[in-house]
Scaffold this motif. Structure first.
Motif, short mmCIF file in Angstrom:
data_model
loop_
_atom_site.label_atom_id
_atom_site.label_comp_id
_atom_site.label_asym_id
_atom_site.label_seq_id
_atom_site.Cartn_x
_atom_site.Cartn_y
_atom_site.Cartn_z
N PRO A 121 45.56 41.58 52.08
CA PRO A 121 45.08 40.81 51.06
C PRO A 121 44.45 41.70 49.78
O PRO A 121 43.76 42.65 50.02
CB PRO A 121 44.02 40.00 51.60
CG PRO A 121 43.76 40.49 53.04
CD PRO A 121 44.86 41.50 53.23
N THR A 122 44.81 41.25 48.75
CA THR A 122 44.32 41.61 47.43
C THR A 122 42.81 41.25 47.07
O THR A 122 42.51 39.89 47.33
CB THR A 122 45.14 41.38 46.24
OG1 THR A 122 46.53 41.88 46.38
CG2 THR A 122 44.76 42.03 44.79
N PRO A 123 41.81 42.05 46.96
CA PRO A 123 40.44 41.71 46.79
C PRO A 123 40.29 40.83 45.23
O PRO A 123 41.08 41.13 44.45
CB PRO A 123 39.63 42.83 46.67
CG PRO A 123 40.73 44.04 46.38
CD PRO A 123 41.82 43.53 46.94
N ALA A 124 39.53 39.88 45.35
CA ALA A 124 39.31 39.01 43.94
C ALA A 124 38.69 40.12 43.01
O ALA A 124 38.07 40.89 43.21
CB ALA A 124 38.54 38.06 44.20
N PRO A 125 39.26 39.76 41.83
CA PRO A 125 38.52 40.72 40.56
C PRO A 125 37.06 40.20 40.36
O PRO A 125 36.68 39.09 40.70
CB PRO A 125 39.38 40.49 39.34
CG PRO A 125 40.06 39.07 39.80
CD PRO A 125 40.20 38.99 41.13
N GLU A 126 36.24 41.30 39.89
CA GLU A 126 34.91 41.05 39.74
C GLU A 126 34.71 40.17 38.46
O GLU A 126 33.79 39.46 38.28
CB GLU A 126 34.34 42.23 39.56
CG GLU A 126 34.09 43.04 40.73
CD GLU A 126 33.29 44.32 40.57
OE1 GLU A 126 32.42 44.64 39.34
OE2 GLU A 126 33.46 45.43 41.45
N ASN A 127 35.68 40.29 37.40
CA ASN A 127 35.69 39.54 36.40
C ASN A 127 36.96 39.10 35.70
O ASN A 127 37.94 40.00 35.78
CB ASN A 127 35.00 40.74 35.26
CG ASN A 127 34.64 40.00 33.82
OD1 ASN A 127 35.04 38.96 33.56
ND2 ASN A 127 34.14 40.78 33.13
N LEU A 128 37.07 37.98 35.25
CA LEU A 128 38.54 37.42 34.90
C LEU A 128 38.30 37.58 33.31
O LEU A 128 39.42 36.73 32.74
CB LEU A 128 38.98 36.07 35.44
CG LEU A 128 39.08 36.20 36.92
CD1 LEU A 128 39.32 34.52 37.19
CD2 LEU A 128 40.40 36.90 37.22
#
Length: 142
Positions: A121-128
């Motif tokens: 799984p790809t970790p969620a980005p801290e900031n979009l």
């Protein structure tokens, strides 16, 4: 009788003239590349081989400054593939100078994206947050 110019003044004039000529050549070249269909074709011949993976662009017409039409775009890298037919882009590139991406229309007759799932799984980005404001008036895939 005219006195000869000192060497420093002659050097400064020569350097200034050289800078003016180089600036003019760069400006005219950029104008041609971005503002004409022949510039679009030439830049694609130079840029396509530099793209990662395998990129093919067929039937490109228009100008980088818009509007731009691409009959078919194919990109592949490993198992990842993107195919787009009848792409049309009309945008305002001058808006980039104000930190905005303004697209009047982005249309595709057909779009196919084959992107295999990652085994981890790809970790969620801290900031979009995007680096610039985006305005898209018309987006359509037929």
């Amino acid at each position: 009788m005219r006195l000869p110019r000192p060497p420093l003044i002659r050097f400064a004039l020569a350097l200034g003239s050289l800078c003016l000529v180089v600036s003019l050549v760069v400006g005219l070249t950029l104008g041609w590349l971005l503002g004409s269909e022949s510039g679009l074709q030439a830049s694609l011949r130079w840029l396509v081989p530099l793209a990662p993976g395998e990129l093919r662009i067929d039937g490109a017409t228009g100008r980088w400054l818009g509007p731009l039409r691409i009959e078919q775009l194919r990109w592949a890298e490993g198992e990842k593939q993107v195919l787009a037919d009848r792409l049309e882009l009309d945008w305002q590139p001058a808006a980039l100078l104000q930190g905005a991406l303004q697209v009047a229309q982005l249309h595709a007759g057909h779009l196919q994206v084959d992107w295999p799932a990652s085994p981890t799984p790809t970790p969620a980005p801290e900031n979009l947050r995007l680096p610039l404001a985006v305005s898209l008036a018309s987006l359509r895939v037929d």
